[in-house]
Design an enzyme around this catalytic site. Structure first.
Site, PDB file in Angstrom:
ATOM      1  N   CYS A 198      -2.357   2.789   9.236  1.00  0.00           N
ATOM      2  CA  CYS A 198      -3.352   1.784   8.864  1.00  0.00           C
ATOM      3  C   CYS A 198      -4.538   1.798   9.813  1.00  0.00           C
ATOM      4  O   CYS A 198      -5.674   1.524   9.412  1.00  0.00           O
ATOM      5  CB  CYS A 198      -2.724   0.389   8.855  1.00  0.00           C
ATOM      6  SG  CYS A 198      -1.632   0.060   7.469  1.00  0.00           S
ATOM      7  N   HIS A 238       0.846  -1.185   0.000  1.00  0.00           N
ATOM      8  CA  HIS A 238       0.000   0.000   0.000  1.00  0.00           C
ATOM      9  C   HIS A 238       0.886   1.241   0.000  1.00  0.00           C
ATOM     10  O   HIS A 238       1.988   1.235   0.565  1.00  0.00           O
ATOM     11  CB  HIS A 238      -0.871   0.053   1.265  1.00  0.00           C
ATOM     12  CG  HIS A 238      -2.169  -0.663   1.166  1.00  0.00           C
ATOM     13  ND1 HIS A 238      -2.818  -1.173   2.281  1.00  0.00           N
ATOM     14  CD2 HIS A 238      -2.981  -0.942   0.121  1.00  0.00           C
ATOM     15  CE1 HIS A 238      -3.943  -1.745   1.917  1.00  0.00           C
ATOM     16  NE2 HIS A 238      -4.075  -1.610   0.615  1.00  0.00           N
TER      17      HIS A 238
END
Length: 296
Positions: A289, A189
């Protein structure tokens, strides 16, 4: 429209004052988080996840609560969404929506194990002042791959988010998008390889930190062009998910092992708040996150 149209933002002019070092100014943020009550590593959808490795759920809870306490001590607003049994990765709230200037683009997960999370977050947004949530047609893992800089949306692709989702984000959010290609599966990511430290103002470009080796050659050149004063992370910083950090423009919450990055941040005028995310990292996550920013 195709995703390639978004690259026109690379030629945007940079204010002449951008070369100076601005005062690092905190702005109050609104974060959405999800308690890791059901956190587990039951499957493997990234290189960090090993279902056979031991995991201490109580320690993960304690680390998450300590992270939230840092946000609250810094004066930020923290909202909570209730965790759902059977969704062990719901703690990683950043993957479930992108909010820019009050517009909300939901998420569409690549891994079927996480697909149900998207609708729970959609329901939360609709019940909390955002009735017009747009759910994407393309795979889009939200702030996992989208980073708002104050004037551009940096958008990652390569492992999770579809390239076509970048153009969709531009249409829904109404902001220019710059596509960046990730090439190392450990940094699956964008938020594992890049952090926005301070947002753009009329006088200064945004300030970021990133790990160059996580990006394709063309994306590295684009980042050098846009952010020549960026902080470059070391392999050691990246390997502890040091770039999975959260900044309010002055205070930066960073995994405690990222000592080189922390030193560079301090030299650049930021105040660093190290946190322990060792258990959460076993699922490939860190402070960012766990944190979805709601931008009014």
């Amino acid at each position: 429209m195709t995703a390639t149209t978004s690259t026109t933002t690379l030629v945007l002019p940079v204010p002449s004052a951008a070369v100076s070092t601005p005062e690092r100014r905190r702005t109050t943020r609104h974060y959405l988080v999800c308690e890791p009550r059901h956190f587990a590593v039951e499957y493997s959808i990234n290189p960090w996840m090993d279902p056979s490795a031991p995991l201490d759920t109580d320690l993960a809870l304690a680390q998450w609560r300590a992270l939230v306490e840092v946000y609250e001590a810094l004066g930020h607003r923290v909202s909570r969404i209730a965790p759902v049994p059977g969704l062990p990765d719901m703690v990683f709230a950043a993957n479930s929506g992108t909010v820019v200037r009050g517009r909300v683009l939901g998420a569409r997960f690549r891994a079927p194990q996480r697909a149900a999370e998207a609708d729970h977050f959609r329901t939360w947004f609709q019940a909390n002042g955002h009735p017009r949530v747009v759910m994407p047609t393309r795979v889009n893992e939200a702030e996992g791959d989208f980073a708002w800089t104050g004037d551009l949306l940096l958008a990652g692709t390569g492992f999770r988010t579809d390239p076509a989702a970048h153009a969709e984000a531009q249409e829904v959010l109404g902001v220019p998008v710059v596509s960046l290609s990730l090439v190392d599966p450990a940094y699956y990511h964008l938020d594992t390889a890049l952090v926005v430290l301070s947002e753009a103002t009329p006088d200064h470009r945004a300030h970021i930190a990133y790990y160059p080796e996580a990006f394709s050659a063309g994306s590295r050149e684009a980042l050098r062009t846009l952010y020549p004063d960026a902080i470059l992370a070391t392999p050691e910083d990246a390997a502890c998910l040091g770039l999975n950090a959260v900044s309010d423009g002055h205070n930066v919450v960073v995994p405690r092992e990222a000592t080189h990055l922390s030193a560079r941040l301090t030299e650049s005028g930021y105040t660093v708040h190290p946190v322990d995310i060792s258990e959460l990292r076993k699922s490939g996550g860190g402070p960012k996150c766990c944190t979805l920013e709601i931008r009014a």
